[in-house]
Design a protein around this motif. Structure first.
Motif, mmCIF file in Angstrom:
data_model
loop_
_atom_site.group_PDB
_atom_site.id
_atom_site.type_symbol
_atom_site.label_atom_id
_atom_site.label_comp_id
_atom_site.label_asym_id
_atom_site.label_seq_id
_atom_site.Cartn_x
_atom_site.Cartn_y
_atom_site.Cartn_z
ATOM 1 N N GLN A 158 0.815 -1.225 0.000
ATOM 2 C CA GLN A 158 0.000 0.000 0.000
ATOM 3 C C GLN A 158 0.839 1.260 0.000
ATOM 4 O OE1 GLN A 158 -0.219 -2.358 2.332
ATOM 5 N NE2 GLN A 158 -0.021 -1.508 4.401
ATOM 6 N N LEU A 159 2.050 1.201 0.532
ATOM 7 C CA LEU A 159 2.883 2.418 0.537
ATOM 8 C C LEU A 159 3.314 2.748 -0.889
ATOM 9 C CD1 LEU A 159 5.032 1.718 3.729
ATOM 10 C CD2 LEU A 159 2.888 3.002 3.554
ATOM 11 N N GLY A 206 0.043 -2.059 -5.281
ATOM 12 C CA GLY A 206 0.695 -0.979 -6.012
ATOM 13 C C GLY A 206 0.597 -1.164 -7.518
ATOM 14 N N MET A 207 0.646 -2.422 -7.971
ATOM 15 C CA MET A 207 0.644 -2.675 -9.421
ATOM 16 C C MET A 207 -0.646 -2.205 -10.083
ATOM 17 S SD MET A 207 2.443 -6.387 -9.699
ATOM 18 C CE MET A 207 4.123 -6.669 -9.098
ATOM 19 N N PHE A 249 12.137 2.935 -2.787
ATOM 20 C CA PHE A 249 11.580 1.680 -2.259
ATOM 21 C C PHE A 249 10.496 2.018 -1.258
ATOM 22 C CE2 PHE A 249 15.630 2.636 -0.099
ATOM 23 C CZ PHE A 249 15.191 2.784 1.214
ATOM 24 N N GLU A 250 9.571 1.076 -1.076
ATOM 25 C CA GLU A 250 8.449 1.345 -0.178
ATOM 26 C C GLU A 250 8.530 0.503 1.079
ATOM 27 O OE1 GLU A 250 4.718 -0.427 -0.578
ATOM 28 O OE2 GLU A 250 5.958 -2.216 -0.463
ATOM 29 N N PHE A 251 9.517 -0.352 1.196
ATOM 30 C CA PHE A 251 9.721 -1.037 2.476
ATOM 31 C C PHE A 251 11.197 -1.324 2.641
ATOM 32 C CE2 PHE A 251 10.097 -4.674 -0.037
ATOM 33 C CZ PHE A 251 10.200 -5.847 0.688
ATOM 34 N N GLU A 252 11.664 -1.287 3.899
ATOM 35 C CA GLU A 252 13.104 -1.266 4.102
ATOM 36 C C GLU A 252 13.719 -2.662 4.184
ATOM 37 O OE1 GLU A 252 10.802 -0.285 5.986
ATOM 38 O OE2 GLU A 252 11.238 -0.369 8.128
ATOM 39 N N ASN A 253 12.919 -3.682 3.904
ATOM 40 C CA ASN A 253 13.515 -5.014 3.896
ATOM 41 C C ASN A 253 13.861 -5.515 2.496
ATOM 42 O OD1 ASN A 253 13.673 -5.263 6.678
ATOM 43 N ND2 ASN A 253 11.553 -5.925 6.826
ATOM 44 N N VAL A 254 13.874 -4.585 1.548
ATOM 45 C CA VAL A 254 14.459 -4.891 0.239
ATOM 46 C C VAL A 254 15.916 -5.278 0.487
ATOM 47 C CG1 VAL A 254 15.238 -3.837 -1.920
ATOM 48 C CG2 VAL A 254 12.990 -3.263 -1.009
ATOM 49 N N HIS A 262 5.382 6.363 6.219
ATOM 50 C CA HIS A 262 5.109 5.483 7.365
ATOM 51 C C HIS A 262 3.613 5.456 7.645
ATOM 52 C CE1 HIS A 262 5.429 4.372 11.753
ATOM 53 N NE2 HIS A 262 6.382 3.590 11.256
ATOM 54 N N ASN A 263 3.150 4.325 8.163
ATOM 55 C CA ASN A 263 1.733 4.172 8.489
ATOM 56 C C ASN A 263 1.234 5.297 9.407
ATOM 57 O OD1 ASN A 263 -0.126 1.139 9.462
ATOM 58 N ND2 ASN A 263 -0.860 3.162 8.947
ATOM 59 N N SER A 264 2.078 5.755 10.312
ATOM 60 C CA SER A 264 1.636 6.802 11.244
ATOM 61 C C SER A 264 1.583 8.179 10.577
ATOM 62 C CB SER A 264 2.536 6.839 12.472
ATOM 63 O OG SER A 264 3.810 7.356 12.142
#
Ligand SMILES: Nc1ncnc2c1ncn2[C@@H]1O[C@H](COP(=O)(O)OP(=O)(O)O)[C@@H](O)[C@H]1O
Ligand SMILES: [Mg+2]
Length: 376
Positions: free
Chosen positions: A21-22, A48-49, A78-83, A277-279
């Motif tokens: 969703q980010l 996202g797609m 990137f949209e999440f840091e675990n890439v 971030h979600n917040s």
């Protein structure tokens, strides 16, 4: 004012690693600024797609696919840091990556992150690195109990951690979480969880949003109150801390800093997320320039927008089957802005959408929780 020459021209393509969703909300913001987005993600069910001009369905270690992706886009975020760090490394040099590998590496490892925070001037709770059970025992002797044992990498929504209340809790927690590298943190008796969100532009300008108070349910963010109901000095410190982090990371994009508020009004840094971030979802509807537009502006080299808040806001996450059941009621509220992520399955714990309740400016502080969240 004309945008700087280093900014992406209209119609340019922004590559986004990650299709959640980010990434979706970033792509929607990018479209509004005249950019195309190309999402790279391994999962066909990627929200996202659905809203991007192009996508690549491939694993993060597929170097050939990454190289084709680099050739097809003008900049990568990137949209999440675990890439995986190797993924970004395979792209860097071929295409500008914003943020880059350094910011990613710092935020992927809780130990590196804690050291970085202290260097950036953000206080953190006592912690110890733990690789053996003997180190865990020594750490407990030094830090005391209660304490929290966490994996240093890949944790989210409370996964990969255990609260140690008694000495007997140590061995089973170690057995469950090892052999991954671990960190032992003092348990912080916080009175509230606060986050700060800032954007840093390509020219080094930093824009900071008002501090936010966050409430979790089952370790997942449930509610964000904006602005946080804090003494002015604590609110200013929260904003200053996240701005220090954005600058010290030399980040281009949006960054969030999770913090603990202590009874004496001081703050301790917990985690950094080098992305929207979600917040910060309330900023989409309560600020002149929301966090996703801000992120895209930074990544595209545009001037940052104004983070000024024109309304107070309460954000509720819509999670799992409960979130799905709440949707019709959310749509019926006149003061609530609905956001749905288009996910195909309402699995337990899955974030399906969120709702932003808007309140007149500077009225939230006078409401109790029931009044603040009514309709959400
Ligand atoms: N040292 C700590 N003391 C007290 N509570 C903690 C501590 N660390 C984490 N928590 C609680 O657990 C939640 C999740 O931990 P966090 O470190 O933010 O990991 P993640 O969000 O990646 O799962 C925090 O929001 C907080 O409520
Ligand atoms: Mg967290």
């Amino acid at each position: 004012m004309t945008p700087p020459e280093t900014s992406l021209p209209l119609g340019a393509t922004i590559g986004i690693l990650g299709g959640g969703q980010l990434g979706r909300m970033s792509a929607m913001a990018a479209a509004r600024l005249g950019y195309r987005c190309h999402i790279f993600a391994p999962d066909a069910d990627s929200p996202g797609m659905e809203v991007a001009a192009a996508h690549t369905l491939a694993e993060y270690d597929d170097v050939a696919a990454l190289h084709r992706f680099a050739d097809a886009v003008d900049v990568v975020t990137f949209e999440f840091e675990n890439v995986p760090a190797e993924t970004l490394a395979a792209l860097e040099g071929r295409v500008p990556c914003r943020p880059g590998t350094r910011a990613l590496a710092i935020c992927q490892d809780r130990i590196v992150e804690k050291r970085f925070l202290a260097e950036a001037g953000v206080p953190v709770a006592p912690w110890r690195e733990v690789t053996t059970e003997a180190e865990l025992q020594a750490g407990i002797a030094e830090i005391g109990l209660p304490a929290v044992l966490k994996t240093t990498r890949l944790g989210y929504d409370g996964r990969g951690q255990a609260v140690l209340r008694r000495l007997e809790d140590a061995a089973p927690a170690f057995a469950r979480l090892s052999p991954k590298p671990l960190i032992l943190e003092a348990f912080v008796p916080f009175t509230a969880e606060i986050s700060g969100i800032a954007a840093r532009g390509l020219d080094g300008t930093v824009a900071t949003y008002d501090a936010i108070e966050n409430r979790h349910r089952h370790h997942i963010l449930d509610l964000s109150f904006a602005p946080a109901r804090l003494p002015a000095s604590a609110a200013a410190a929260a904003q200053a801390h996240v701005a220090q982090v954005a600058t010290a990371l030399e980040l281009v994009g949006v960054v969030a800093l999770e913090m603990f508020l202590l009874a004496d009004g001081s703050l301790l840094g917990n985690e950094i997320a080098p992305r929207p971030h979600n917040s910060g979802h309330w900023t989409m509807d309560a600020c002149h320039c929301g966090q996703f537009e801000q992120h895209i502006r930074a990544v595209a080299g545009l001037p940052l927008g104004s983070p000024a808040r024109h309304a107070d806001a309460v954000m509720r996450n819509l999670v799992g089957s409960e979130g799905l059941a709440a949707w019709p009621g959310i749509l019926a509220q006149q003061d609530v802005v609905p956001h749905w992520y288009g996910k195909l399955e309402a699995r337990p714990g899955r974030k399906l959408g969120h709702a932003n309740r808007l309140l007149p400016l500077d009225t939230l502080h006078a409401l109790d929780d029931a009044a603040a969240t009514s309709g959400l």
